[in-house]
Structures are given as C-alpha cells and as structure tokens.
Design a protein around this motif. Structure first.
Motif, short mmCIF file in Angstrom:
data_model
loop_
_atom_site.label_atom_id
_atom_site.label_comp_id
_atom_site.label_asym_id
_atom_site.label_seq_id
_atom_site.Cartn_x
_atom_site.Cartn_y
_atom_site.Cartn_z
N ILE A 241 -13.98 5.33 -7.41
CA ILE A 241 -14.59 4.36 -6.48
C ILE A 241 -13.57 3.28 -6.11
O ILE A 241 -13.65 2.70 -5.03
N MET A 242 -12.59 3.05 -7.01
CA MET A 242 -11.58 2.02 -6.73
C MET A 242 -10.62 2.45 -5.62
O MET A 242 -9.75 1.69 -5.21
N GLY A 243 -10.79 3.67 -5.13
CA GLY A 243 -10.03 4.12 -3.97
C GLY A 243 -10.72 3.79 -2.66
O GLY A 243 -10.12 3.91 -1.59
N VAL A 244 -11.99 3.37 -2.74
CA VAL A 244 -12.72 3.05 -1.50
C VAL A 244 -13.28 1.62 -1.49
O VAL A 244 -13.64 1.11 -0.43
N VAL A 245 -13.41 1.01 -2.66
CA VAL A 245 -13.78 -0.41 -2.73
C VAL A 245 -12.81 -1.11 -3.68
O VAL A 245 -12.14 -0.46 -4.47
N GLY A 246 -12.78 -2.42 -3.61
CA GLY A 246 -11.89 -3.16 -4.49
C GLY A 246 -12.59 -3.63 -5.76
O GLY A 246 -13.83 -3.63 -5.84
N TYR A 247 -11.81 -3.99 -6.74
CA TYR A 247 -12.32 -4.61 -7.96
C TYR A 247 -11.14 -5.32 -8.61
O TYR A 247 -10.00 -4.89 -8.44
N TYR A 248 -11.41 -6.37 -9.30
CA TYR A 248 -10.29 -7.15 -9.84
C TYR A 248 -9.59 -6.43 -10.99
O TYR A 248 -10.13 -5.51 -11.59
N TYR A 249 -8.35 -6.88 -11.29
CA TYR A 249 -7.67 -6.47 -12.52
C TYR A 249 -7.04 -5.08 -12.42
O TYR A 249 -6.74 -4.47 -13.43
N ARG A 250 -6.88 -4.54 -11.21
CA ARG A 250 -6.38 -3.16 -11.12
C ARG A 250 -5.77 -2.89 -9.73
O ARG A 250 -6.07 -1.86 -9.11
N ALA A 251 -4.88 -3.77 -9.27
CA ALA A 251 -4.30 -3.60 -7.93
C ALA A 251 -3.51 -2.29 -7.81
O ALA A 251 -3.58 -1.61 -6.79
N HIS A 252 -2.78 -1.95 -8.87
CA HIS A 252 -1.97 -0.72 -8.83
C HIS A 252 -2.86 0.52 -8.83
O HIS A 252 -2.67 1.45 -8.05
N TYR A 253 -3.85 0.52 -9.71
CA TYR A 253 -4.76 1.67 -9.83
C TYR A 253 -5.55 1.88 -8.53
O TYR A 253 -5.65 2.99 -8.02
N ALA A 254 -6.09 0.79 -7.98
CA ALA A 254 -6.88 0.89 -6.75
C ALA A 254 -6.00 1.33 -5.58
O ALA A 254 -6.43 2.13 -4.74
N SER A 255 -4.76 0.86 -5.55
CA SER A 255 -3.84 1.29 -4.49
C SER A 255 -3.54 2.78 -4.62
O SER A 255 -3.52 3.51 -3.61
N ALA A 256 -3.28 3.21 -5.84
CA ALA A 256 -2.97 4.64 -6.04
C ALA A 256 -4.17 5.51 -5.66
O ALA A 256 -4.02 6.54 -5.00
N LYS A 257 -5.37 5.10 -6.06
CA LYS A 257 -6.55 5.92 -5.79
C LYS A 257 -6.90 5.91 -4.30
O LYS A 257 -7.37 6.92 -3.77
N ALA A 258 -6.68 4.79 -3.63
CA ALA A 258 -6.87 4.77 -2.16
C ALA A 258 -5.87 5.72 -1.52
O ALA A 258 -6.19 6.41 -0.54
N GLY A 259 -4.67 5.76 -2.08
CA GLY A 259 -3.67 6.72 -1.60
C GLY A 259 -4.15 8.15 -1.78
O GLY A 259 -3.96 9.00 -0.90
#
Ligand SMILES: NC(=O)c1ccc[n+]([C@@H]2O[C@H](COP(=O)([O-])OP(=O)(O)OC[C@H]3O[C@@H](n4cnc5c(N)ncnc54)[C@H](O)[C@@H]3O)[C@@H](O)[C@H]2O)c1
Length: 252
Positions: free
Chosen positions: A145-163
């Motif tokens: 879900i961090m690939g389609v919405v944001g959440y704190y404490y995980r900028a790298h993980y969310a960026s990778a999953k959005a990728g």
C-alpha cells in the motif's frame, strides 16, 4: 484458478508472505522454486517441505536479489533442471524504517536495491526466458500500500514500492505481445517477521489497526489468494494492475 503443473519461482520465500505464497501455489497445482538469502537455507527447506507435503515438487535456491549474476544463475538452474519457468512471484523485500531527516545513503540504497532493482532484474531474467521460449507466463510483483499512498518513517520503502507499481505497468505493456501478464499485489500491514519489530511497539500497532476498516492486520494467507488468482488463467485478461489487499486501508 488452478496453476496445475506450472513452474513458479517465489523469491524470499523462507518466511512470511513468500512462504504463504509458495504453499498456496503448491495447493493450486504448481511446482515451486523457493529462494532465500545465503544463511537462510533452513527456512527455505522448511517452505520446500510444505510444498512437497502439498504433493508438488520443490527446489531450493540460494539467491540474493541484489546480486545480478546470481539471478541469472538461478534462472539457468531452474530451466536446466525443470525445463521452463511459467510464474515469477517477486516477493523478496526489506524495510529499514527511518525518518526522512535521519535517512542514510546506506539504508536508502539497501532498500531500493532490494525492493526495486532486485525486483526489476528478477523480472527481466524470467521475462527473457519466457520470451525466448515463445511467450506465455505471469509475473507478480509484491508492492505495498506504501506504493500508492504515503506514510511516515519510510521514504525509501514507499519510493521503491511506488516504483514497483509503475514498473509493473511498463513491463505489462512491453511484454503483452508475448502473452506475459505482469501485475502487482499491494498488501496492507501483515503479520510477518518484517512487521514483528514494528508491532512490538504497542502504540504503533494500535494506530495501524485503528486505520484499517476491517479492524485487524492481515495474516499471510489473506494475501495468498490474490497471488494465486494473478498467477492463474482466471487473470489472463488482467495486466498492469496493482491489486490492493489491505483490509480497506486505501479506501479512505
Ligand atoms: N508484512 C507486511 O506488512 C507487508 C506489507 C506490504 C508489503 N510487504 C512486502 O511483502 C514482501 C514480503 O515481506 P514479508 O512481510 O513476508 O517479510 P519477511 O521479512 O518475512 O520476508 C522477506 C523475505 O525476503 C528475503 N530477502 C530479504 N532481502 C533479500 C535479498 N536481497 N535477496 C533475496 N531475498 C531477500 C528475506 O530473507 C525474507 O525471507 C516484501 O516485498 C515486503 O515489502 C509486506
């Protein structure tokens, strides 16, 4: 939604979601290649034993998805021993939770190299094999879900999953002429060794549960059905899609 006699690779499948995906694919009729990091061979063997108990063949392969030569060696070995590959579940992934202001280059590179680069090059190696043998196959990338919405404490993980979510669309378009369906599954929070240390912080766990309309975090088997669906002929006309399996997290 059967995958009888298909050969499926599930990366990072000694624990957590990958273990559940391996078992579910075996139940649905597939032979499963279980891959794990060096040093985690016993976990890989435990998953392989579950596959064999379901009546299917299992092969264990040591694989670090950040080592590109090891990815090709894995594909060569599977093709050499079992003849072909039909399904790839790109599951291996990590998170090293950090605030943006505390992010280090090392943590950023480790997460992005594993979750995005490793996912791409596993897909490339399997995609090339499927194209070379005339096409027809399924690739399922495990996003979040961090690939389609944001959440704190995980900028790298969310960026990778959005990728991963957008890479899935590109591969779906490029490989559609080869009848390879490329999709992603985006789990919400699930009880696995990845989330165990996060959930040990009681406040965080309660905050997460409050955010989920179905009022509980997921279990690995909650996600496995989506992977079997996308691996099966029932999903032959589904490609480039990200299937959210999140208890409703992204519904609001
Ligand atoms: N658990 C969750 O809440 C959740 C939510 C959304 C997405 N995901 C994603 O699901 C996937 C599986 O996560 P999990 O929760 O089962 O975690 P997990 O830690 O139980 O499993 C991940 C597996 O990947 C393996 N792995 C790590 N780095 C690797 C590398 N470089 N090469 C090969 N294998 C490697 C680990 O050894 C481990 O077995 C990950 O991609 C994760 O980002 C998990």
């Amino acid at each position: 939604m059967r995958v009888d006699d298909k050969v499926a690779i599930v990366t990072g499948s000694g624990t957590g979601l990958g273990q559940a995906f391996s078992w579910a694919l075996a139940q649905a009729g597939a032979d499963v290649v279980v891959t794990e990091l060096p040093g985690k061979e016993s976990q890989a063997e435990a998953t392989a034993a579950e596959v064999r108990a379901a009546g299917r063949r299992a092969m264990t392969v040591t694989l670090d998805v950040t080592q590109l030569s090891a990815i090709q060696a894995m594909v060569d070995r599977v093709v050499g021993e079992w003849g072909h590959i039909d399904i790839l579940v790109n599951n291996a992934g990590i998170n090293i939770p950090k605030w943006a202001v505390e992010m280090t280059e090392e943590a950023w590179d480790k997460v992005v190299d594993t979750d995005l680069k490793g996912t791409f090059f596993c897909a490339q190696a399997v995609g090339k094999h499927i194209i070379a043998r005339g096409g027809g196959g399924k690739i399922i990338n495990v996003a979040s879900i961090m690939g389609v919405v944001g959440y704190y404490y995980r900028a790298h993980y969310a960026s990778a999953k959005a990728g991963v979510v957008n890479m899935t669309r590109v591969l779906a378009i490029e490989w559609a002429p080869h009848n390879i369906q490329v999709n992603a599954v985006a789990p919400g929070y699930v009880n696995t060794p990845l989330t165990k240390p996060m959930f040990e912080k009681r406040e965080f766990y309660e905050e997460v549960v409050r955010r989920i309309p179905l009022n509980r975090v997921g279990e690995p088997q909650d996600i496995a059905g989506a992977v079997v669906f996308l691996a099966s002929p029932a999903a032959d006309y589904v490609t480039g899609h990200t299937l959210l399996v999140d208890g409703g997290w992204t519904a609001w």
